[in-house]
Design a protein around this motif. Structure first.
Motif, short mmCIF file in Angstrom:
data_model
loop_
_atom_site.label_atom_id
_atom_site.label_comp_id
_atom_site.label_asym_id
_atom_site.label_seq_id
_atom_site.Cartn_x
_atom_site.Cartn_y
_atom_site.Cartn_z
N CYS A 117 0.86 -1.17 0.00
CA CYS A 117 0.00 0.00 0.00
C CYS A 117 0.90 1.23 0.00
CB CYS A 117 -0.90 0.01 1.24
SG CYS A 117 -1.98 1.46 1.35
N LEU A 195 -3.45 -2.24 -2.02
CA LEU A 195 -4.40 -1.28 -1.48
C LEU A 195 -4.00 0.11 -1.96
CD1 LEU A 195 -4.76 -2.52 2.21
CD2 LEU A 195 -6.42 -2.79 0.37
N ALA A 207 -9.18 3.12 2.16
CA ALA A 207 -8.37 2.15 1.43
C ALA A 207 -9.25 1.46 0.37
CB ALA A 207 -7.78 1.11 2.38
#
Length: 221
Positions: A117, A195, A207
């Protein structure tokens, strides 16, 4: 180069009556994001990085996809051996200020079988920055944070027991005789590939789940 829309490994074409049917071999469809890099590594293609801060004074840096794949496996081995308490559901939060570092650690996380992420820059205001950071850590259930010395200050004032600075690790393409981590499938039971955090311009970031089939479809066009 990365398109793979044919379900069968062979594509049959019929040129018409009285002519032999021609068989054209095609690539099998991709089933994971990591396969995308593995397939690219079989070519001579690569990525060129330009330093945005040197006004063109230094030469751009190019790495092949094969070098990127090899480096991702080295970095994956480091993740698996050095990061404490990695769990099946662990998210790896990437907070860097260069494309090269974000790309390197995106693929390292993917090769290790976890979910990356990438985090954009936080607010300048200390109070707002701390609130943003604390919200993201709660949102992602205490992720592992990978960053560098320049960007680690974004987490000042925030409890970050799993923050790792990667500055001391050897750069791409200069690592000599490393052991490569085995290429594994995602540790998760689902097909989550990454994400993506929303900008949070009207509130705190959310997210967004990027599934591997969605990511592959976006690459295929």
């Amino acid at each position: 180069m990365f398109q793979s829309r044919v379900a069968s490994p062979f594509n049959f074409t019929n040129p018409g009556p009285g002519k032999d049917r021609k068989i054209i071999k095609t690539e099998p469809p991709l089933t994971s994001v990591l396969e995308l890099l593995q397939r690219a590594a079989a070519t001579s293609a690569g990525i060129t990085f330009y330093n945005a801060h040197d006004s063109g004074k230094s030469n751009p840096k190019r790495i092949s996809y094969q070098e990127l794949l090899d480096q991702s496996r080295r970095d994956a081995a480091w993740l698996q051996n050095s990061v404490l308490d990695l769990q099946r559901e662990t998210v790896i939060l990437l907070h860097f200020d260069t494309h090269e570092e974000n790309i390197r650690w995106f693929w390292a996380t993917t090769a290790a079988g976890y979910v990356p992420c990438i985090v954009p820059k936080f607010a300048v205001s200390s109070d707002r920055r701390i609130a943003q950071a604390e919200h993201i850590l709660r949102l992602l259930n205490s992720p592992v944070i990978l960053t560098n010395d320049r960007m680690a200050c974004a987490f000042n004032g925030v409890e970050t027991p799993s923050l790792y600075r990667v500055d001391d690790l050897i750069p791409i393409s200069t690592f000599s005789s490393p052991s490569l981590a085995p290429v594994v499938q995602n540790q998760r039971d689902d097909d989550l590939g990454a994400l993506m955090l929303t900008s949070g311009s009207t509130g705190f970031s959310k997210a967004v789940c990027l599934r591997q089939p969605q990511m592959l479809a976006a690459v295929a066009g």
